[in-house]
Structure formats: C-alpha cells, structure tokens
Design a protein around this motif. Structure first.
Motif, PDB file in Angstrom:
ATOM      1  N   LEU A  10       0.827  -1.204   0.000  1.00  0.00           N
ATOM      2  CA  LEU A  10       0.000   0.000   0.000  1.00  0.00           C
ATOM      3  C   LEU A  10       0.861   1.253   0.000  1.00  0.00           C
ATOM      4  CD1 LEU A  10      -2.885   1.144   0.138  1.00  0.00           C
ATOM      5  CD2 LEU A  10      -2.725   1.023   2.642  1.00  0.00           C
ATOM      6  N   VAL A  19      -1.484   4.121  -5.423  1.00  0.00           N
ATOM      7  CA  VAL A  19      -2.900   4.352  -5.752  1.00  0.00           C
ATOM      8  C   VAL A  19      -3.432   3.273  -6.671  1.00  0.00           C
ATOM      9  CG1 VAL A  19      -4.551   5.981  -6.767  1.00  0.00           C
ATOM     10  CG2 VAL A  19      -2.597   6.831  -5.459  1.00  0.00           C
ATOM     11  N   SER A  20      -2.741   3.014  -7.757  1.00  0.00           N
ATOM     12  CA  SER A  20      -3.231   2.022  -8.723  1.00  0.00           C
ATOM     13  C   SER A  20      -3.305   0.644  -8.109  1.00  0.00           C
ATOM     14  CB  SER A  20      -2.323   2.008  -9.953  1.00  0.00           C
ATOM     15  OG  SER A  20      -0.985   1.673  -9.579  1.00  0.00           O
ATOM     16  N   LEU A  22      -3.883  -0.058  -4.989  1.00  0.00           N
ATOM     17  CA  LEU A  22      -5.050  -0.135  -4.122  1.00  0.00           C
ATOM     18  C   LEU A  22      -6.341  -0.253  -4.930  1.00  0.00           C
ATOM     19  CD1 LEU A  22      -6.341  -0.045  -1.347  1.00  0.00           C
ATOM     20  CD2 LEU A  22      -6.227   2.460  -1.427  1.00  0.00           C
ATOM     21  N   GLU A  23      -6.398   0.465  -6.050  1.00  0.00           N
ATOM     22  CA  GLU A  23      -7.602   0.382  -6.890  1.00  0.00           C
ATOM     23  C   GLU A  23      -7.773  -1.036  -7.433  1.00  0.00           C
ATOM     24  OE1 GLU A  23      -9.872   2.573  -7.354  1.00  0.00           O
ATOM     25  OE2 GLU A  23      -8.926   4.301  -6.386  1.00  0.00           O
ATOM     26  N   MET A  26      -8.954  -3.327  -4.653  1.00  0.00           N
ATOM     27  CA  MET A  26     -10.375  -3.195  -4.339  1.00  0.00           C
ATOM     28  C   MET A  26     -11.246  -3.897  -5.385  1.00  0.00           C
ATOM     29  SD  MET A  26     -10.695   0.722  -2.925  1.00  0.00           S
ATOM     30  CE  MET A  26     -12.459   0.517  -2.739  1.00  0.00           C
ATOM     31  N   SER A 260     -10.470   3.668  -0.754  1.00  0.00           N
ATOM     32  CA  SER A 260      -9.273   4.073  -1.491  1.00  0.00           C
ATOM     33  C   SER A 260      -9.034   5.570  -1.364  1.00  0.00           C
ATOM     34  CB  SER A 260      -9.424   3.694  -2.973  1.00  0.00           C
ATOM     35  OG  SER A 260      -8.342   4.203  -3.724  1.00  0.00           O
ATOM     36  N   SER A 263      -8.162   6.545   2.258  1.00  0.00           N
ATOM     37  CA  SER A 263      -6.787   6.193   2.625  1.00  0.00           C
ATOM     38  C   SER A 263      -5.788   7.154   1.996  1.00  0.00           C
ATOM     39  CB  SER A 263      -6.474   4.756   2.182  1.00  0.00           C
ATOM     40  OG  SER A 263      -7.371   3.847   2.797  1.00  0.00           O
ATOM     41  N   GLN A 264      -6.019   7.511   0.747  1.00  0.00           N
ATOM     42  CA  GLN A 264      -5.123   8.462   0.071  1.00  0.00           C
ATOM     43  C   GLN A 264      -5.104   9.802   0.798  1.00  0.00           C
ATOM     44  OE1 GLN A 264      -5.770   8.668  -4.255  1.00  0.00           O
ATOM     45  NE2 GLN A 264      -6.815   6.686  -4.103  1.00  0.00           N
ATOM     46  N   ARG A 289     -16.712  10.960  -2.815  1.00  0.00           N
ATOM     47  CA  ARG A 289     -17.195   9.664  -3.298  1.00  0.00           C
ATOM     48  C   ARG A 289     -18.638   9.751  -3.807  1.00  0.00           C
ATOM     49  NH1 ARG A 289     -16.495   6.020  -6.426  1.00  0.00           N
ATOM     50  NH2 ARG A 289     -17.510   4.034  -5.960  1.00  0.00           N
TER      51      ARG A 289
END
Length: 809
Positions: A10, A19-20, A22-23, A26, A260, A263-264, A289
C-alpha cells in the motif's frame, strides 16, 4: 492462498502511496460491494517480532516472513495490505513496518509515527505485537511504540474508539492473569506521561481505546500450541463488527467504496504533518465519493440505450406514457445511487443526491419540453378539426367556447400523463401558448367567416343595387335620385338585417358588430356612388342616345317621318332639354335630401335662350358654369363640374347638330318631292290658253282615241320602266336610265300587243289584265322595298312614303 488474499504494498518504504495498486486490490476483492460491512486490522510491533508470521497464520495471508537462518533483519518495508481468508465480514489486514529497526536508525522515527497514525486512522483493530519478557521492564522495546501510538492519537480530532489488542508473544509459565494487570499498569503510566491537549487532560484511556490482551506461546518451541491458540484468536475476528464484537466503535467508518480515496487523503494529510480531523475527513470522503457515484450514474443514464431510444422518439412525435416511463428510468438511476452511497454521511449523501437529481432533470428537460411541444401541436390540430365540425352544428361562439374548454382539458390530461414524479414542472407557459394559438385560430376563422358573410351580403347588396341604379340613372328624371335613395334604404335595410342575424351567433362586441353593419351600409352607398361615377363617364353617350330617341321617334316610339308638318325646332328643344336633365342628374351624387340648383343652372346656361339681346361679353361675365364646383354640393359628391358640363354640352351640340340638319334637309326635300302639280296660276293660264285645243278635241273623237291610246302606252311604259323610282335618284340619273330602257320597253309593249291581237276576240280584256297584273304587283313590291330601305336613315325614310303616295293613287 496467495491469489486469494491479493497482498499488495500500500505504501512503500519511502512513503509513496500505491494508488493504482489499491484500486486494483479493491476490484479484485470487490470491496466496493461491501458497504459498511468490512473491517480493517493492522499490526504494530518491534522489528523481527513475528508480526507477518502471526498475520499469516491468523488470517491466511501471505506476507513475507523473516528467514531465521539468515539472521534478524528488516522484512516488511512500508505498509502492506491483504484480504483475510475465510473471515466474515470482509476483513482487510495491514502489515506495518517494524519499529526500532536498525535500517532507519535511532533518530529516524518520522515514518514510524506516520504509519502508526495511518493505522489508527483507518483501522478498527490494532494488534500490538510484544514480547512477554518486556512486560514490567522500564526499558522494554514496546514502550516507545506505545508512546508513539498515544502521541499520534492526540492528533486525531474527535477520534473514534479503537480496539488495541496486545498480543503477548512467547508466553512464559506466568499465567496471563498475572501478566495482564502489570501490562495495563505499564500502559496507564505511558498514557499518563503522554502530553495531552487541554481538552483531554483528564480524559481516561478508555475513552480512546478498548484495550484487550491475549497471550500466545512460542511459535518455534511450541508450534502446535501456537497454532491452536491462533485458531482460537481467529474465531474472535469472525463478525468482528457486530454489536459486542472485537471491532467495537464504528462511528467513523468510511463506506468500502470510499476506502481508497479515504486512505489516500489520510496519508496525504499525515505526510503534510497535519492533524487529522476524522469527522471532517469523513464528510470530505463522502463528498468526493458521492459526487463520483453521482457522475457515474449520470453517465450511465446518459448512455442508457432505453433512454436514448426514448429521447429520440420524443424528438419526432408525442410518446404516450412519457412521464411514467421516464420516472421509472430516473427512479432506477437514483435508486442505484442510493444503494452505492447509502453508507456515506447522510447530509452529504442527500445533498449529492439532489445534485444528481437536478442534473438528471436538467438532462431530460429538453425531451420533456419537446414532448409538451408535440402535445400542444397535436392538441391544436385536433382542436382545428373538431372546431370545423362543430361549426356545422353549433353557433360560432358556442362551438369556440366548448371546443376551447374541451381541448384545454385534454392538454391538461396529456400534461399529467407527461408529468415526472421526481419534479413538478410548470406547464402553464405551454398551456398559455396553446390557449393563444387556439384564440388566434378562432380569431382567424372568425375573421374568415365574418369576411365571407360580409362578402356575401355585400354581393347581394351589389346585385340588388347595381342594375336598378343604372336603369334609374339612364331614365334621368326628377324622381331619379329620390328613387335611388328609396331603393338604397330598402335594400340596405334588408342586407343589414340579414347580416345582423347572421353575426348574432358570433356574439361579437357591440362596437365590432356596429362597425360591420356600418361597413355594409357604406358598401351600399359605395355601390351607388361607383355606379353613378361609371354612368357619369358615359354621360355624353347617354345624352346623345336620349336626344336621338326623342328626336327621331314620336310619342308612340315609332320612327319619325319628316313630312314637312313637324316643328323641328320645338322637337330639338325638347330633346335637348331631356338631355340636359340627364346631364343635371349625373352631375352630382344626391344620396341625401339636400336641395341644389344644378338643373336650373344648366337650364339657364345651356337651354334657355329667352335673352337674345345678351352680348357675348355679358354672357361671359355672368356665366354660371364658369366654376369648378356646384353651389351647395360637396366636392366629394360632384361627378361632373360646371366647367365639364359646359364642355360636354358643347360637344353634345356639335355631335347632334348634324342630325338636326339632316332632318331639316329631309323635310325640305320631302316638300319638293310631294309638289307634282304646277302652281295654280300655271293651271289657270293653261286652262285659258288651251281652251281652243280642248274644244278641238271634243269636236273630233279621233283625237280623243289617239290620246287614249297614247295614254295607255305611256301608262304601260311608266309602269314597266318604274319612272317614279328612277326619278327618286335624281333627274339626270333618271333620264340616263330611261334612255337605255326606252327602246326595249317599247319593243316589249308592241310585242305584247301583237300577241294579244292573235288571241280570240272574247279574251282581249282578260289578256290585258294578265299583262298589267304582274307589272303592278312587281311595281308595288319594288316600292315597298324602297320604303323599307329608306327607313334606315332619317332623310330617306321620311321621303319614301311621300313618293309612293301618287303611285298608290
């Protein structure tokens, strides 16, 4: 197992957020579908304390473990993330880099604090991995870690209550019941020693953390026991978010789909060394979101094939059930938004839902307006058709009122059918436009119908006036204009009455109705005036026709024969006076009973010649026609000005003078032609001077016989040669014609006498009658031809009968 837990780094050792990764994680674990039904577990502890080993056995993950044969060194760098196996609900496991590692050095504690703060911010349960032999020691390895945890906890604004699960590793023979009080006492001392904000000076540890303790045997020495204890601990993580579960407080949980982004943002704020405001962060995450979800649903709705077909259909024609179908599409889209955004902050969720709804309504509004346009057009066309049919059965006003009300109600029903449940759009503007269109059509039809009615009655009035007025003007007497006024009044009254009855069905305003009736009355006057102007343009022809009629025909309308007894001067004056009356009648329009002296003026100036002594200069000075207008006659009512009358009269006299001259000449010629006998004095002289010759004839009968024979021959020659007819053409032409006929006529007579001598003696007289009969008959027919031919002109028609009278005698 590795494929099932989808372990991902992470945050790397340099603090870069993946980022990618984590995406993708998910998507792989389908975290977005979990809503709030998920938990996050993280583990902290000294380096090489078996954190990864514990997680792998506890959650079935595949974090990298330290190889004991290679020595003790840093294994986990940064923060790793994986999904726990066979744990309900979905549980995310974070393996943090160990503390007190020689790789970062004694003074580099920044990442340690950042990772600890990140773990506390995102985790429901934080495992504190510690050695059993450190319990009760002042310089234990876990004390700096606890200080770090408590210090960073103060940076969380309004924090939620996090579960701290202390895992005592390599438990000795000392029972846990004896170890736990000591541990809690050490934790409390560390808590009390940590600097706190003024607001939390007296806040107990229990307000921030739910501290729990568990002990595990040594993995290396008692592996089986270790695994059994881990299995028991694993059971505590089942349904950890349920009431009374291990996770405990869930107030600040972010929905799984926002994990996501949340967290960022957490890591971004932590890297910037700012305090974390969890409630504000929650709102921020919900805002971003929910907006993303709203945009996704808007894009999905726009690309929806059913909506596209629906939108295209609405562009071309009215679509029944529009409101119901579109409401269903909108409700489905909003429901999908609600399902995905249900776990986010309610205020934010509702606000973004309203924004989405507003955008959706803005998107579908053109289609709605287009539908209303089609509905208005269809309603208007149906109204026109129904209105035309209604006019065949009902009066105009009644039909217009009923049809208007009916179709406005139909529009209202169509608007209700097109109404969308999610919004109450105002259709009054479209309805008002429809009403204006209907009123405009009604006004147009009304104008057309009224125009047709007016044209109909104007045509009737024109027909009733034109020919009678023309006939009355042609007669031109003193009663002409009174008769025209009476005719105009009668026919106008009839037409106005008919029009008034016809327009009563239109229920017009009184002013408009009066205007129409006045227009019809004005039209009647204009017809008379137009006909008068037309006849005034032909007045000279009319005057000549009237003069010719009165001059050339007698009282019985028979052609006048100029025998010499007629008074041509009196006849001429009478005819000219009648023509003057015609001129005076046509000089002005007299639709009002206003007196004028036009006839007297014309009579004095043109016909009256009772002042022969008037010189030309005096006439010039007192000429009543030397003017451009009539006295007591308005200019607009003047058809022929006095000056024009004078010019017309001069032209009239010049063109009729020849007729009068011809009549006088015919009369003189008739007198000459009818005077066959010599004058009386000549007859007396002949009687006196011829007395001796007369006596001689009486004494000698032979002379008488000779004279009788000569008479018979002369009579026969006269009849056969038509001497009387020949002399009608003149003396010289008659002599020439008779000279050519003399010899053949004499030979013919002698031949007939010879033929007669050869017949029996009893038939001479009969033969003589047969010879003379055809000649007499032919002579009579010839004379009749001459008479009929001569009647075509004034002069010859009057002479012919006079010439025929001696022959008849």
């Amino acid at each position: 197992m590795g494929d099932a837990c989808f372990s991902t780094q992470l945050i790397d050792g340099d603090g870069v957020f993946n980022v990618s990764g984590l995406e993708n994680f998910m998507k792989d674990v389908r975290l977005g579908e979990c809503g709030l039904s998920y938990a996050v577990v993280s583990i902290m502890g000294p380096q090489s304390s078996g954190k990864s080993t514990l997680l792998n056995h506890l959650f079935g993950t595949n974090f990298r473990e330290m190889d004991a044969f290679r020595g003790r060194s840093q294994t986990t760098k940064g923060i790793w993330l994986a999904k726990a196996q066979n744990i309900e609900p979905c549980t995310l496991v974070m393996d943090l880099e160990g503390t007190d590692g020689r790789e970062r050095g004694e003074d580099d504690t920044a990442f340690e604090k950042q990772s600890a703060l990140f773990a506390l911010a995102v985790s429901d349960i934080v495992l504190i991995n510690m050695w059993c032999h450190d319990i009760g020691r002042e310089q234990a390895a876990n004390k700096p870690l606890l200080k770090t945890v408590f210090q960073v906890m103060m940076r969380l604004f309004s924090p939620r209550k996090t579960t701290l699960l202390f895992v005592i590793r390599d438990k000795s023979r000392t029972p846990l019941e004896n170890l736990e009080p000591i541990l809690r006492e050490d934790i409390q001392k560390i808590w009390d020693a940590v600097p706190k904000p003024h607001a939390h000076k007296e806040t107990p540890l229990s307000e921030f953390f739910d501290v729990q303790v568990v002990a595990l045997s040594s993995y290396e020495e008692k592996e089986e026991l270790f695994k059994q204890q881990v299995s028991d601990l694993r059971d505590r993580f089942q349904h950890s978010i349920a009431p009374g579960g291990l996770a405990g407080d869930r107030r600040g949980v972010v929905p799984a789909s926002g994990f996501s982004f949340s967290s960022q943002q957490f890591w971004k704020v932590i890297k910037e060394n700012k305090d974390l405001d969890l409630p504000a962060h929650k709102v921020m995450v919900a805002t971003v979101r929910c907006e993303e979800i709203g945009n996704e649903k808007l894009a999905s709705f726009t690309a929806d094939e059913e909506w596209q077909q629906f939108e295209e259909a609405v562009q071309h024609d009215f679509v029944p059930g529009f409101g119901k179908k579109l409401s269903s599409l909108l409700d489905r889209c909003l429901s999908e938004y609600d399902m995905e955004a249900i776990y986010f902050d309610e205020g934010v969720r509702s606000s973004k839902r309203q924004q989405l709804e507003s955008k959706l309504l803005q998107l579908v509004n053109p289609a709605y307006q287009s539908l209303l346009g089609h509905l208005r057009t269809r309603t208007l066309e149906a109204f026109k058709e129904s209105f035309d049919k209604a006019l065949e059965k009902e009066g105009f006003a009644v039909a217009a009122c009923n049809c208007t009300q009916t179709f406005l109600e139909k529009f209202d029903k169509g608007s209700e059918d097109a109404a969308i449940q999610q919004v109450n759009w105002d259709t009054s503007k479209v309805k008002d436009k429809l009403r204006r269109d209907i009123e405009a059509h009604v006004a147009s039809v009304r104008a057309t119908k009224l125009s047709e009615l007016c044209a109909k009655y104007e045509a009737q009035l024109t027909k009733a006036l034109a020919e009678p007025v023309e006939s009355l003007l042609d007669s031109a007497s003193e009663d002409t204009w009174p008769a025209i006024r009476k005719l105009l009044q009668r026919e106008t009254k009839t037409a106005v009455s008919g029009l008034e009855s016809a327009v009563s069905a239109f229920e017009l305003d009184e002013a408009i109705e009066k205007e129409l009736l006045a227009k019809l009355e004005k039209h009647g006057r204009s017809v008379v005036e137009s006909k008068a102007k037309e006849e005034a343009g032909r007045v000279l022809i009319r005057m000549k026709d009237r003069f010719s009629t009165l001059f050339s025909r007698d009282a019985d309308s028979m052609p006048r024969v100029w025998t010499g007894k007629e008074d041509i001067k009196a006849i001429t004056k009478t005819a000219r006076s009648a023509s003057m009356k015609l001129l005076s009648t046509m000089a002005a329009i007299r639709l009002e009973e206003d007196g004028d002296n036009i006839e007297n003026t014309l009579s004095v100036a043109l016909v009256d010649t009772s002042k022969p002594g008037t010189t030309d200069r005096s006439i010039q000075l007192s000429d009543p026609l030397a003017s451009s207008s009539w006295e007591r006659v308005a200019e607009e009512k003047t058809l022929i000005t006095p000056v024009q009358c004078k010019n017309l009269w001069r032209q009239f006299k010049a063109e009729t003078e020849y007729t009068v001259t011809q009549a006088i000449a015919a009369q003189e010629a008739n007198k000459r032609n009818n005077n066959w006998l010599p004058p009386p004095w000549a007859l007396a002289a002949m009687a006196i001077l011829g007395f001796n010759e007369f006596m001689t004839l009486l004494r000698n009968p032979l002379y008488l016989f000779a004279i009788f024979v000569i008479y018979l021959v002369g009579k026969a020659f006269w009849v056969q040669s038509e001497i009387g007819r020949e002399f009608q053409h003149g003396f010289l032409p008659a002599i020439l014609s008779l000279s050519t006929k003399f010899v053949p006529t004499v030979m013919n007579i002698l031949k007939r006498l010879a033929d007669a001598g050869q017949e029996p003696a009893a038939a001479p007289e009969r033969q003589r009658e047969l010879e003379l009969q055809p000649k007499s008959t032919r002579n009579g027919s010839s004379y009749s031809n001459v008479t009929s031919a001569g009647s075509s002109s004034v002069t010859t028609s009057e002479i012919g009968p006079e010439y025929s009278s001696p022959v008849a005698q």
